[in-house]
Design an enzyme around this catalytic site. Structure first.
Site, PDB file in Angstrom:
ATOM      1  N   LYS A 188       0.880  -1.178   0.000  1.00  0.00           N
ATOM      2  CA  LYS A 188       0.000   0.000   0.000  1.00  0.00           C
ATOM      3  C   LYS A 188       0.915   1.224   0.000  1.00  0.00           C
ATOM      4  O   LYS A 188       1.236   1.789   1.041  1.00  0.00           O
ATOM      5  CB  LYS A 188      -0.924  -0.023   1.222  1.00  0.00           C
ATOM      6  N   SER A 385      -8.617  -0.594  -4.652  1.00  0.00           N
ATOM      7  CA  SER A 385      -8.907  -0.242  -3.272  1.00  0.00           C
ATOM      8  C   SER A 385     -10.423  -0.140  -3.090  1.00  0.00           C
ATOM      9  O   SER A 385     -11.131  -1.121  -3.278  1.00  0.00           O
ATOM     10  CB  SER A 385      -8.177   1.041  -2.884  1.00  0.00           C
TER      11      SER A 385
END
Length: 593
Positions: A188, A385
């Protein structure tokens, strides 16, 4: 006195908008809907891709005043209609010199190939391919044409795919800015630009993987269209850069010439009396292709960051867009309630956003499935996401090979600016009442240990919810999802192999799958019903000024004076919201009706 002048200004602005802007828009819309395009018997349709493409057309009727360009969905719909239009004989494409968004290029290429399959020629012209962005995607679109032309002075510099990141870690350290972030997990990478001065190992690994996938896809598809072995095309490209003449010798293009020469050739092929028609004019006059037939499929689109709310203060003249959770969820519920709708196609082009907003939309998807209405997701540029959160529980997911998806992870935090501001004589002091977490997001201090623990716990909970949702939606074990999650971005081609998507393709493939899941014959014509409907001019103007803006209130009051029911309905909503902010309470707004 101040309020008096604000009211006068609001009334004056409202009058100008009501007397000038609204009539212009309404007349334009009426003219477009009342007459077909002025298409000559032998027309050349010109598609200029140099201004870039959004994924979906704007919802506001005033967007044309904001200088917005074409959308991918507009190109797909319009080319589909042009295939069957006997007046359109040739398609002429102006290619960008730099890169195109890869997934958009995939979808445009597929639409061009379908147009060519109807027996109509396509001529693409380039004024050069420069080494900027995903330029191979631009070349791939050009390669799908019947003939690819280049200007004689142009350079063929499409030799690969490069990307850069600006890292602020050292600058923040130098000037006293302290990033305080949590990320789940090492892939991430959105926070890395604030905390690092170079790519971390996982960041580098992930970027090279998806960049390589997009590059390989572009080369393979261009090779297919140019009828060249992929290895041979790749070798020719990477040995460059080349002049236009050298590119011609290596079969990278078909002809060298100025755009005027390409236009003349297109007109010659179209036949006597032919004329060039700009794509946006033809598209506006034709309108969206909603199909026909007894069977109905709902198409619901969303583009941009996913945020809570309804977008009441969005700028209707601007080109930006967001997915507002109230709007998209309501559109899905409206499609559920519509007895004619047999299946739903959800077009998603989003890099993510709020977990809460994403879950609101995901709940609507679950409700549609529970109501017996299959949901098929068509992924655009991104569905990563939060964009993947709202997609994961659909019955079927279709992605382009170059769509960026996955990124199953979460991050969050704050910047501590105390020391940075102190360098300029600025002091930040805070006060709080209540629990220890009340000032957790203060920019004056780092997280306390207990605040950090609580914040990290919230990140773990959101990440765990995400893993569970994906496992349930994709029929995978949580352990398997955990292996391919960690915030890592995948292309559509990679996601197919991992089981995160079901099929490669675009809207055509998504609609075909929706028909199959709804039990509609593959050859049957279906009617497309789009949700939500485009805003009315009154709604767009009200949103332009905020629901409490004096100008919008004055405008709607004027509309109420002429007894326009839509204006009166919007006025009721505006007044209710104003009362709430001023301390009054109402039980419910009256419906817009």
């Amino acid at each position: 006195m101040k309020q008096f002048f604000l009211t006068v200004l609001g009334v004056f602005t409202g009058l100008v908008l009501f007397v000038v802007v609204v009539p212009i828009v309404l007349i334009t819309m009426a003219a477009a809907s009342s007459s077909g395009p002025d298409v000559p018997r032998n027309a050349v349709l010109e598609l200029d891709l140099r201004a870039g493409l959004s994924d979906q057309p704007p919802a506001s009727p005033f967007a044309l005043f904001g200088g917005g360009g074409l959308s991918v969905m507009q190109v797909v719909d319009t080319l589909s209609q042009a295939e069957d239009d006997a007046n359109v004989k040739v398609l002429l494409i102006r290619l960008p010199e730099t890169g195109m968004t890869p997934a958009a290029a995939d979808e445009v290429r597929q639409a061009i190939r379908r147009f060519r399959a109807s027996g109509k020629p396509v001529i693409a012209h380039s004024q050069g391919f420069l080494p900027a962005g995903a330029v191979m995607s631009s070349y791939m679109v050009g390669a799908s044409a019947s003939e690819l032309w280049m200007q004689n002075t142009a350079s063929f510099q499409a030799t690969g795919f490069s990307a850069e990141e600006i890292f602020l870690g050292r600058a923040f350290e130098k000037y006293g800015v302290e990033p305080e972030f949590e990320q789940r997990y090492e892939y991430k990478n959105a926070v890395n630009i604030y905390t690092q001065n170079d790519f971390t190992g996982p960041h580098r690994e992930a970027m090279l993987a998806w960049m390589g996938s997009i590059y390989d896809t572009s080369v393979a598809q261009a090779a297919q269209d140019r009828k060249i072995a992929p290895a041979a095309l790749k070798a020719s490209i990477e040995a460059g850069p080349w002049t236009a003449e050298e590119a011609l010798e290596r079969n990278l293009i078909d002809k060298v010439g100025h755009v005027e020469e390409a236009e003349d050739e297109a007109l010659r092929r179209a036949g006597r009396g032919s004329r060039i028609i700009p794509f946006d004019e033809y598209s506006s006059a034709m309108g969206p292709d909603n199909g026909s037939g007894r069977d109905v499929i709902a198409v619901i689109g969303g583009e941009g960051a996913i945020i809570t709310g309804s977008g009441g203060n969005a700028d209707p003249f601007g080109g930006g867009s967001s997915i507002h959770s109230d709007v998209m969820a309501e559109a899905i519920y409206d499609a559920i309630k519509d007895k004619d709708v047999q299946a739903i196609v959800l077009r998603v082009s989003s890099p993510g956003g709020s977990p809460e907003a994403s879950e609101q939309i995901a709940a609507a998807v679950r409700a549609a499935k529970a109501a017996g209405k299959p949901v098929v997701v068509s992924m655009g540029t991104y569905a990563a996401s939060g964009g993947y959160w709202i997609s994961a529980e659909a019955d079927h997911i279709v992605a382009q090979p170059s769509t960026l998806t996955g990124s199953i992870g979460v991050f969050g935090g704050k910047m501590v600016l105390r020391d940075a501001l102190a360098r300029f004589g600025v002091d930040v002091r805070g006060l709080s009442v209540g629990g220890d977490y009340a000032d957790a997001y203060a920019i004056s201090d780092e997280f306390t240990p207990s605040q950090r623990e609580a914040f990290a716990g919230s990140m773990d909970r959101i990440y765990g919810d995400f893993i569970t949702l994906v496992a349930r939606g994709r029929d995978l074990t949580p352990a398997r999802v955990g292996e391919i999650a960690k915030g890592r971005v995948w292309t559509g081609a990679q996601a197919l192999e991992l089981g995160l998507v079901d099929e490669l393709g675009g809207m055509n493939e998504a609609i075909a799958k929706a028909k199959e899941l709804a039990g509609i014959d593959a050859d049957a014509s279906v009617r497309i019903k789009r949700f939500p409907e485009q805003q009315s001019p009154f709604e767009a103007l009200a949103n332009a000024f905020g629901v409490s803006g004096e100008a919008a209130r004055a405008l709607i009051l004027i509309g109420g004076a002429v007894e326009d029911p839509q204006a009166q309905a919007v006025m009721r909503r505006i007044e209710a919201d104003r009362m709430r902010r001023e301390g009054a309470v109402v039980l419910a707004d009256r419906p817009l009706g």
